[in-house]
Design a protein around this motif. Structure first.
Motif, PDB file in Angstrom:
ATOM      1  N   GLU A 145      29.011   5.920 -16.466  1.00  0.00           N
ATOM      2  CA  GLU A 145      30.413   5.861 -16.875  1.00  0.00           C
ATOM      3  C   GLU A 145      31.287   6.724 -15.956  1.00  0.00           C
ATOM      4  O   GLU A 145      32.366   6.308 -15.540  1.00  0.00           O
ATOM      5  CB  GLU A 145      30.547   6.319 -18.331  1.00  0.00           C
ATOM      6  CG  GLU A 145      31.933   6.156 -18.895  1.00  0.00           C
ATOM      7  CD  GLU A 145      32.399   4.709 -18.983  1.00  0.00           C
ATOM      8  OE1 GLU A 145      33.618   4.490 -18.852  1.00  0.00           O
ATOM      9  OE2 GLU A 145      31.569   3.799 -19.157  1.00  0.00           O
ATOM     10  N   LEU A 146      30.826   7.939 -15.630  1.00  0.00           N
ATOM     11  CA  LEU A 146      31.586   8.808 -14.726  1.00  0.00           C
ATOM     12  C   LEU A 146      31.756   8.161 -13.358  1.00  0.00           C
ATOM     13  O   LEU A 146      32.827   8.218 -12.760  1.00  0.00           O
ATOM     14  CB  LEU A 146      30.881  10.163 -14.570  1.00  0.00           C
ATOM     15  CG  LEU A 146      30.891  11.073 -15.790  1.00  0.00           C
ATOM     16  CD1 LEU A 146      30.007  12.292 -15.548  1.00  0.00           C
ATOM     17  CD2 LEU A 146      32.299  11.495 -16.142  1.00  0.00           C
ATOM     18  N   TYR A 147      30.704   7.523 -12.886  1.00  0.00           N
ATOM     19  CA  TYR A 147      30.758   6.850 -11.583  1.00  0.00           C
ATOM     20  C   TYR A 147      31.774   5.705 -11.617  1.00  0.00           C
ATOM     21  O   TYR A 147      32.603   5.571 -10.726  1.00  0.00           O
ATOM     22  CB  TYR A 147      29.369   6.343 -11.199  1.00  0.00           C
ATOM     23  CG  TYR A 147      29.349   5.623  -9.881  1.00  0.00           C
ATOM     24  CD1 TYR A 147      29.358   6.332  -8.692  1.00  0.00           C
ATOM     25  CD2 TYR A 147      29.340   4.234  -9.815  1.00  0.00           C
ATOM     26  CE1 TYR A 147      29.362   5.679  -7.459  1.00  0.00           C
ATOM     27  CE2 TYR A 147      29.345   3.575  -8.598  1.00  0.00           C
ATOM     28  CZ  TYR A 147      29.347   4.302  -7.425  1.00  0.00           C
ATOM     29  OH  TYR A 147      29.360   3.649  -6.220  1.00  0.00           O
ATOM     30  N   LYS A 148      31.726   4.901 -12.671  1.00  0.00           N
ATOM     31  CA  LYS A 148      32.653   3.780 -12.801  1.00  0.00           C
ATOM     32  C   LYS A 148      34.100   4.256 -12.845  1.00  0.00           C
ATOM     33  O   LYS A 148      34.977   3.663 -12.216  1.00  0.00           O
ATOM     34  CB  LYS A 148      32.337   2.961 -14.060  1.00  0.00           C
ATOM     35  CG  LYS A 148      31.121   2.096 -13.923  1.00  0.00           C
ATOM     36  CD  LYS A 148      30.835   1.375 -15.234  1.00  0.00           C
ATOM     37  CE  LYS A 148      29.448   0.789 -15.208  1.00  0.00           C
ATOM     38  NZ  LYS A 148      29.004   0.362 -16.533  1.00  0.00           N
ATOM     39  N   LYS A 149      34.358   5.332 -13.600  1.00  0.00           N
ATOM     40  CA  LYS A 149      35.720   5.867 -13.679  1.00  0.00           C
ATOM     41  C   LYS A 149      36.223   6.350 -12.325  1.00  0.00           C
ATOM     42  O   LYS A 149      37.386   6.190 -12.000  1.00  0.00           O
ATOM     43  CB  LYS A 149      35.767   7.029 -14.667  1.00  0.00           C
ATOM     44  CG  LYS A 149      35.812   6.611 -16.107  1.00  0.00           C
ATOM     45  CD  LYS A 149      35.918   7.823 -17.014  1.00  0.00           C
ATOM     46  CE  LYS A 149      35.835   7.397 -18.460  1.00  0.00           C
ATOM     47  NZ  LYS A 149      35.778   8.576 -19.333  1.00  0.00           N
ATOM     48  N   ILE A 183      26.575   2.012  -1.933  1.00  0.00           N
ATOM     49  CA  ILE A 183      25.203   2.136  -2.443  1.00  0.00           C
ATOM     50  C   ILE A 183      24.743   3.590  -2.345  1.00  0.00           C
ATOM     51  O   ILE A 183      24.163   4.138  -3.284  1.00  0.00           O
ATOM     52  CB  ILE A 183      24.228   1.199  -1.685  1.00  0.00           C
ATOM     53  CG1 ILE A 183      24.567  -0.265  -2.001  1.00  0.00           C
ATOM     54  CG2 ILE A 183      22.780   1.502  -2.053  1.00  0.00           C
ATOM     55  CD1 ILE A 183      23.803  -1.275  -1.192  1.00  0.00           C
ATOM     56  N   LEU A 184      25.034   4.225  -1.234  1.00  0.00           N
ATOM     57  CA  LEU A 184      24.660   5.626  -1.039  1.00  0.00           C
ATOM     58  C   LEU A 184      25.372   6.522  -2.055  1.00  0.00           C
ATOM     59  O   LEU A 184      24.759   7.417  -2.641  1.00  0.00           O
ATOM     60  CB  LEU A 184      24.974   6.059   0.392  1.00  0.00           C
ATOM     61  CG  LEU A 184      24.480   7.431   0.800  1.00  0.00           C
ATOM     62  CD1 LEU A 184      22.983   7.578   0.618  1.00  0.00           C
ATOM     63  CD2 LEU A 184      24.859   7.706   2.252  1.00  0.00           C
ATOM     64  N   GLN A 185      26.657   6.288  -2.282  1.00  0.00           N
ATOM     65  CA  GLN A 185      27.399   7.063  -3.273  1.00  0.00           C
ATOM     66  C   GLN A 185      26.787   6.919  -4.655  1.00  0.00           C
ATOM     67  O   GLN A 185      26.637   7.901  -5.387  1.00  0.00           O
ATOM     68  CB  GLN A 185      28.860   6.600  -3.339  1.00  0.00           C
ATOM     69  CG  GLN A 185      29.724   7.087  -2.212  1.00  0.00           C
ATOM     70  CD  GLN A 185      31.127   6.504  -2.278  1.00  0.00           C
ATOM     71  OE1 GLN A 185      31.347   5.415  -2.805  1.00  0.00           O
ATOM     72  NE2 GLN A 185      32.077   7.244  -1.726  1.00  0.00           N
ATOM     73  N   LYS A 186      26.424   5.700  -5.020  1.00  0.00           N
ATOM     74  CA  LYS A 186      25.843   5.471  -6.343  1.00  0.00           C
ATOM     75  C   LYS A 186      24.493   6.171  -6.463  1.00  0.00           C
ATOM     76  O   LYS A 186      24.182   6.758  -7.506  1.00  0.00           O
ATOM     77  CB  LYS A 186      25.703   3.982  -6.632  1.00  0.00           C
ATOM     78  CG  LYS A 186      25.228   3.739  -8.063  1.00  0.00           C
ATOM     79  CD  LYS A 186      25.341   2.296  -8.452  1.00  0.00           C
ATOM     80  CE  LYS A 186      25.039   2.047  -9.916  1.00  0.00           C
ATOM     81  NZ  LYS A 186      23.827   2.632 -10.435  1.00  0.00           N
ATOM     82  N   ILE A 187      23.702   6.165  -5.413  1.00  0.00           N
ATOM     83  CA  ILE A 187      22.408   6.871  -5.441  1.00  0.00           C
ATOM     84  C   ILE A 187      22.641   8.356  -5.692  1.00  0.00           C
ATOM     85  O   ILE A 187      22.022   8.957  -6.574  1.00  0.00           O
ATOM     86  CB  ILE A 187      21.633   6.657  -4.123  1.00  0.00           C
ATOM     87  CG1 ILE A 187      21.129   5.213  -4.030  1.00  0.00           C
ATOM     88  CG2 ILE A 187      20.463   7.635  -4.006  1.00  0.00           C
ATOM     89  CD1 ILE A 187      20.563   4.841  -2.675  1.00  0.00           C
ATOM     90  N   GLU A 217      14.998   2.698   2.759  1.00  0.00           N
ATOM     91  CA  GLU A 217      15.344   1.678   3.751  1.00  0.00           C
ATOM     92  C   GLU A 217      16.655   2.071   4.410  1.00  0.00           C
ATOM     93  O   GLU A 217      17.315   2.995   3.979  1.00  0.00           O
ATOM     94  CB  GLU A 217      15.439   0.301   3.095  1.00  0.00           C
ATOM     95  CG  GLU A 217      16.365   0.291   1.905  1.00  0.00           C
ATOM     96  CD  GLU A 217      16.235  -0.960   1.071  1.00  0.00           C
ATOM     97  OE1 GLU A 217      17.238  -1.673   0.990  1.00  0.00           O
ATOM     98  OE2 GLU A 217      15.152  -1.203   0.507  1.00  0.00           O
ATOM     99  N   GLN A 218      17.017   1.368   5.430  1.00  0.00           N
ATOM    100  CA  GLN A 218      18.284   1.637   6.117  1.00  0.00           C
ATOM    101  C   GLN A 218      19.417   1.267   5.181  1.00  0.00           C
ATOM    102  O   GLN A 218      19.846   0.136   5.142  1.00  0.00           O
ATOM    103  CB  GLN A 218      18.377   0.740   7.348  1.00  0.00           C
ATOM    104  CG  GLN A 218      18.313   1.302   8.750  1.00  0.00           C
ATOM    105  CD  GLN A 218      18.324   2.792   8.957  1.00  0.00           C
ATOM    106  OE1 GLN A 218      17.433   3.502   8.551  1.00  0.00           O
ATOM    107  NE2 GLN A 218      19.331   3.274   9.639  1.00  0.00           N
ATOM    108  N   ILE A 219      19.919   2.224   4.453  1.00  0.00           N
ATOM    109  CA  ILE A 219      21.064   1.972   3.575  1.00  0.00           C
ATOM    110  C   ILE A 219      22.307   2.370   4.351  1.00  0.00           C
ATOM    111  O   ILE A 219      22.499   3.544   4.652  1.00  0.00           O
ATOM    112  CB  ILE A 219      20.945   2.761   2.263  1.00  0.00           C
ATOM    113  CG1 ILE A 219      19.727   2.258   1.490  1.00  0.00           C
ATOM    114  CG2 ILE A 219      22.228   2.637   1.446  1.00  0.00           C
ATOM    115  CD1 ILE A 219      19.441   3.001   0.234  1.00  0.00           C
TER     116      ILE A 219
END
Length: 140
Positions: free
Chosen positions: A133-137, A90-94, A83-85
């Motif tokens: 965890e790496l993403y959250k940090k 959101i894109l970074q997390k993907i 979808e149009q993200i």
């Protein structure tokens, strides 16, 4: 697969294992437990809603030793956003988390295969990579 994206293609883009000579091999065989796994992730848009994600794994000696081997693999995933993200988070997390969790078992298997066929049959990665965890940090 997530509702936000689908992996349409994935492949090993580049793989390399370098041990310059027998002396280095024998030295590394004794000290390979000191080697560390580093992960780098980058991406680039290919066309609308299609993104190339490159995951680079490096397994290397971080000491100043002259005798060392080097193992590296770039794994490419092509993803299609469903979808149009437009939200950058959101894109970074993907890219940095969701895709990585989906492909990592294959990456780990390919890198271990490289290490084993390079003469280091007893190597295992005991610690699993926690991409959440790496993403959250990185972003909190």
């Amino acid at each position: 697969m997530s509702e936000n994206y689908k992996i349409v293609s994935k492949f090993i883009k580049d793989i390399s294992g370098e041990t310059p000579d027998i002396e280095t091999y024998l030295y590394v065989k004794d000290f390979i437990s000191k080697y560390q796994l580093n992960i780098e992730i980058n991406s680039k848009p290919l066309k609308t809603q299609i993104i190339e994600v490159n995951t680079l794994l490096k397994f290397h000696d971080t000491s100043e030793s002259k005798k060392r081997s080097h193992f590296e693999m770039t794994y490419t995933s092509v993803i299609k956003l469903n979808e149009q993200i437009e939200d950058k988070k959101i894109l970074q997390k993907i890219i940095l988390c969701d895709v990585q969790k989906e492909i990592y078992p294959e990456l780990e298997k390919a890198l271990l295969n490289l290490l084993h066929t390079s003469g280091y049959p007893n190597i295992k990665f005991e610690k699993k990579v926690d991409f959440d965890e790496l993403y959250k940090k990185q972003f909190n």
